[in-house]
Design an enzyme around this catalytic site. Structure first.
Site, PDB file in Angstrom:
ATOM      1  N   THR A 215       0.870  -1.235   0.156  1.00 47.69           N
ATOM      2  CA  THR A 215      -0.014   0.117  -0.044  1.00 47.69           C
ATOM      3  C   THR A 215       1.040   1.378   0.037  1.00 47.69           C
ATOM      4  OG1 THR A 215      -0.147  -0.160   2.334  1.00 47.69           O
ATOM      5  CG2 THR A 215      -2.067  -1.060   1.158  1.00 47.69           C
TER       6      THR A 215
ATOM      7  N   SER B 117       5.616  -1.134  -1.405  1.00 48.55           N
ATOM      8  CA  SER B 117       4.950  -0.527  -2.661  1.00 48.55           C
ATOM      9  C   SER B 117       6.120   0.286  -3.305  1.00 48.55           C
ATOM     10  CB  SER B 117       3.697   0.322  -2.303  1.00 48.55           C
ATOM     11  OG  SER B 117       3.415   1.524  -3.190  1.00 48.55           O
TER      12      SER B 117
ATOM     13  N   TYR C  44       5.332  -1.044 -10.191  1.00 42.71           N
ATOM     14  CA  TYR C  44       4.422  -0.485 -11.317  1.00 42.71           C
ATOM     15  C   TYR C  44       5.424  -0.081 -12.538  1.00 42.71           C
ATOM     16  CZ  TYR C  44       0.473   0.589  -8.127  1.00 42.71           C
ATOM     17  OH  TYR C  44      -0.544   0.475  -7.703  1.00 42.71           O
TER      18      TYR C  44
ATOM     19  N   THR D  45       2.274  -5.392 -10.210  1.00 38.40           N
ATOM     20  CA  THR D  45       0.777  -5.030 -10.448  1.00 38.40           C
ATOM     21  C   THR D  45       0.188  -4.663 -11.862  1.00 38.40           C
ATOM     22  OG1 THR D  45       1.012  -4.175  -7.962  1.00 38.40           O
ATOM     23  CG2 THR D  45      -1.036  -3.466  -9.247  1.00 38.40           C
TER      24      THR D  45
ATOM     25  N   LYS E 288       0.346  -9.532  -9.717  1.00 40.24           N
ATOM     26  CA  LYS E 288      -0.660  -9.034  -8.680  1.00 40.24           C
ATOM     27  C   LYS E 288      -2.050  -8.202  -9.496  1.00 40.24           C
ATOM     28  CE  LYS E 288      -1.735  -6.181  -4.700  1.00 40.24           C
ATOM     29  NZ  LYS E 288      -2.057  -5.077  -4.897  1.00 40.24           N
TER      30      LYS E 288
ATOM     31  N   HIS F 244      -7.603  -4.720  -6.031  1.00 44.46           N
ATOM     32  CA  HIS F 244      -6.984  -3.798  -5.700  1.00 44.46           C
ATOM     33  C   HIS F 244      -7.654  -3.182  -4.562  1.00 44.46           C
ATOM     34  CE1 HIS F 244      -3.468  -1.215  -7.262  1.00 44.46           C
ATOM     35  NE2 HIS F 244      -3.880  -0.511  -6.189  1.00 44.46           N
TER      36      HIS F 244
ATOM     37  N   ARG G 280     -10.169  -0.432  -5.583  1.00 43.39           N
ATOM     38  CA  ARG G 280      -9.717   0.977  -5.995  1.00 43.39           C
ATOM     39  C   ARG G 280      -9.346   1.000  -7.371  1.00 43.39           C
ATOM     40  NH1 ARG G 280      -7.844   2.926  -0.912  1.00 43.39           N
ATOM     41  NH2 ARG G 280      -6.088   4.190  -1.700  1.00 43.39           N
TER      42      ARG G 280
ATOM     43  N   GLY H 171      -8.036  -8.879  -0.111  1.00 45.08           N
ATOM     44  CA  GLY H 171      -9.341  -8.058  -0.583  1.00 45.08           C
ATOM     45  C   GLY H 171     -10.422  -8.537   0.455  1.00 45.08           C
TER      46      GLY H 171
ATOM     47  N   VAL I  74     -10.057  -9.346   3.305  1.00 48.57           N
ATOM     48  CA  VAL I  74      -9.830 -10.479   4.659  1.00 48.57           C
ATOM     49  C   VAL I  74      -9.689  -9.647   5.702  1.00 48.57           C
ATOM     50  CG1 VAL I  74      -8.180 -11.840   5.089  1.00 48.57           C
ATOM     51  CG2 VAL I  74      -8.465 -11.821   2.850  1.00 48.57           C
TER      52      VAL I  74
HETATM   53  C1  LIG Z   1      -4.323   2.955   0.751  1.00 42.95           C
HETATM   54  C2  LIG Z   1      -4.044   1.882  -0.235  1.00 42.95           C
HETATM   55  C3  LIG Z   1      -3.029   2.135  -1.071  1.00 42.95           C
HETATM   56  C4  LIG Z   1      -2.472   1.114  -1.868  1.00 42.95           C
HETATM   57  N1  LIG Z   1      -1.515   1.103  -2.779  1.00 42.95           N
HETATM   58  C5  LIG Z   1      -1.163  -0.076  -3.407  1.00 42.95           C
HETATM   59  C6  LIG Z   1      -0.114   0.209  -4.480  1.00 42.95           C
HETATM   60  O1  LIG Z   1       0.786   1.285  -4.200  1.00 42.95           O
HETATM   61  N2  LIG Z   1       0.413  -1.060  -5.203  1.00 42.95           N
HETATM   62  C7  LIG Z   1      -0.218  -2.068  -5.264  1.00 42.95           C
HETATM   63  O2  LIG Z   1      -0.111  -3.160  -5.949  1.00 42.95           O
HETATM   64  N3  LIG Z   1      -1.719  -2.240  -4.637  1.00 42.95           N
HETATM   65  C8  LIG Z   1      -2.035  -1.203  -3.709  1.00 42.95           C
HETATM   66  N4  LIG Z   1      -3.050  -1.207  -2.788  1.00 42.95           N
HETATM   67  C9  LIG Z   1      -4.075  -2.563  -2.852  1.00 42.95           C
HETATM   68  C10 LIG Z   1      -3.610  -3.286  -1.990  1.00 42.95           C
HETATM   69  O3  LIG Z   1      -2.188  -4.000  -2.202  1.00 42.95           O
HETATM   70  C11 LIG Z   1      -4.484  -4.601  -1.760  1.00 42.95           C
HETATM   71  O4  LIG Z   1      -4.793  -5.118  -3.014  1.00 42.95           O
HETATM   72  C12 LIG Z   1      -5.814  -4.146  -1.195  1.00 42.95           C
HETATM   73  O5  LIG Z   1      -5.606  -3.019  -0.145  1.00 42.95           O
HETATM   74  C13 LIG Z   1      -6.561  -5.473  -0.426  1.00 42.95           C
HETATM   75  O6  LIG Z   1      -7.759  -5.350   0.087  1.00 42.95           O
HETATM   76  P1  LIG Z   1      -7.946  -4.750   1.750  1.00 42.95           P
HETATM   77  O7  LIG Z   1      -7.523  -3.483   1.956  1.00 42.95           O
HETATM   78  O8  LIG Z   1      -9.544  -4.830   1.620  1.00 42.95           O
HETATM   79  O9  LIG Z   1      -7.229  -5.830   2.382  1.00 42.95           O
HETATM   80  C14 LIG Z   1      -3.461   0.011  -2.174  1.00 42.95           C
HETATM   81  C15 LIG Z   1      -4.408  -0.086  -1.253  1.00 42.95           C
HETATM   82  C16 LIG Z   1      -4.998   0.658  -0.394  1.00 42.95           C
HETATM   83  C17 LIG Z   1      -6.119   0.628   0.690  1.00 42.95           C
END
Ligand SMILES: Cc1cc2nc3c(=O)[nH]c(=O)nc-3n(C[C@H](O)[C@H](O)[C@H](O)COP(=O)(O)O)c2cc1C
Length: 349
Positions: free
Chosen positions: A76, A104, A127, A153, A223, A247, A250, A279, A281
């Site tokens: 994240t 990240s 990325y 990703t 991913k 993701h 998002r 996702g 969990v």
């Molecule tokens: C605030 C935030 C920032 C995120 N930034 C990234 C990121 O930089 N790269 C990435 O692959 N996924 C990113 N994600 C997705 C997470 O890796 C993950 O897939 C997702 O948070 C899982 O769902 P959950 O928040 O319900 O556990 C981000 C998610 C959140 C909530």
């Protein structure tokens, strides 16, 4: 949701400035996918085994590193939005309790400082930037610092938009909150823009997997997979593992939930490579369900940020230890004593 995790969420909601809280919580579009992700794990029902010796339950896992907890921290962005110590605290906590940690590309701490804090294996999320040297430079630094796998990703050719109104205030992005690993490539303004796609390349294809393996010498986990044909295609093109993820709701709103497609993706890749998932969990039952459906490891995004915002590094340690304790408990109740036994042993829809 587990009461400890619920408490972390409430504390984070009170502690964080509303625009920062919204950044952590938000989904894209109308928030349908983010809303469905949590509840979809509970659509499955467990079928426990009995009269098995469950006095000892082992959570050990080998997956591009050796771990004592199959619950990891998903990548994240911008951890310093939630706590001043940022990714160093989160990574240190995961390392201390034997959980996988994925850094990240959009980290607010330097790769080298995070690697030094982990004290064990960790993975680096990639990325692909239009300017390949930016990605390549970060990958080389991550490998030199000890990353044991890369996570590519693939669900973010553009950053998803959100249509739900929020506090209406922009985030106040100070210098401390900048992305520090992308070098001079970003303007100071871009380095502080969480919703900008920076310069991710929307034209990348499957050849990216081999390119990353070649420049890093590391396994590549793909991913953001939600389709069985994609999973097979990526394995055919060298993916060393598949990460089922939307993701955190998002990116493409109304995408299917990870829980609903995990079984067909596990079946599609067979024994060729491991499958991991994230996702929605939130507790040990979700984790047991995901492992029972064939995931090798399970990752959490927001819960780690809630714990970080609430109590810093000790909070993230408590969160991951509690997940491990709850998983052991429910595995015992389900009649399984190690991760290999879970799959198919105790699940029915
Ligand atoms: C605030 C935030 C920032 C995120 N930034 C990234 C990121 O930089 N790269 C990435 O692959 N996924 C990113 N994600 C997705 C997470 O890796 C993950 O897939 C997702 O948070 C899982 O769902 P959950 O928040 O319900 O556990 C981000 C998610 C959140 C909530």
């Amino acid at each position: 949701m587990h009461p400890m995790i619920e408490a972390f969420r409430e504390t984070a909601a009170h502690r964080l400035d509303p625009p920062f809280w919204e950044y952590v919580q938000r989904g894209c579009g109308m928030g349908i996918s983010v809303a469905e992700a949590e509840s979809s794990w509970a659509a499955y029902r467990l079928r426990p085994r009995t009269l098995r010796d469950v006095s000892t339950v082992d959570l050990g896992l080998d997956l591009f590193g050796t771990w004592s907890n199959p619950v990891g921290v998903a990548p994240t962005a911008f951890h310093k939005l939630t706590h001043a110590e940022g990714e160093i605290a989160t990574a240190g906590a995961a390392g201390a309790v034997g959980s996988p940690f994925v850094l990240s590309s959009r980290s607010t701490c330097r790769i080298e400082d995070v690697g030094a804090a982990v004290w064990g294996p960790w993975w680096f999320q990639v990325y692909m930037t239009l300017t390949r040297e930016v990605t390549e430079g970060m990958v080389r630094r991550a490998v030199a610092t000890g990353a044991t796998a890369l996570v590519l990703t693939v669900d973010t050719p553009y950053v998803g938009h959100r249509n739900i109104p929020d506090s209406g205030r922009p985030m106040e992005m100070t210098d401390e909150l900048a992305l520090v690993n992308m070098g001079d490539h970003l303007t100071p303004q871009q380095a502080r823009a969480p919703w900008s796609h920076i310069d991710q390349d929307p034209a990348i294809g499957v050849e990216t997997i081999e390119w990353l393996k070649q420049i890093s010498g590391r396994p590549v986990v793909v991913k953001g997979v939600l389709r069985e044909d994609d999973a097979r295609l990526f394995v055919d093109h060298g993916a060393d593992a598949v990460w089922v993820s939307a993701h955190g709701g998002r990116q493409l709103d109304r995408a299917v939930t990870p829980a609903s497609v995990l079984p067909e993706i596990v079946e599609a890749v067979g024994d060729s490579v491991p499958v991991v998932v994230d996702g929605g969990v939130r507790d040990g039952f979700d984790i047991l369900t995901a492992l029972g459906l064939g995931a090798s490891a399970v990752f959490v995004g927001r819960p780690a940020l809630w714990a970080l915002a609430s109590q810093g590094r000790p909070g993230v340690e408590s969160l991951l230890l509690e997940y491990a304790a709850e998983l052991k408990h429910v595995m015992g109740l389900a009649g399984v004593t190690d991760l290999h036994q879970i799959r198919d042993a105790c699940l029915v829809r």
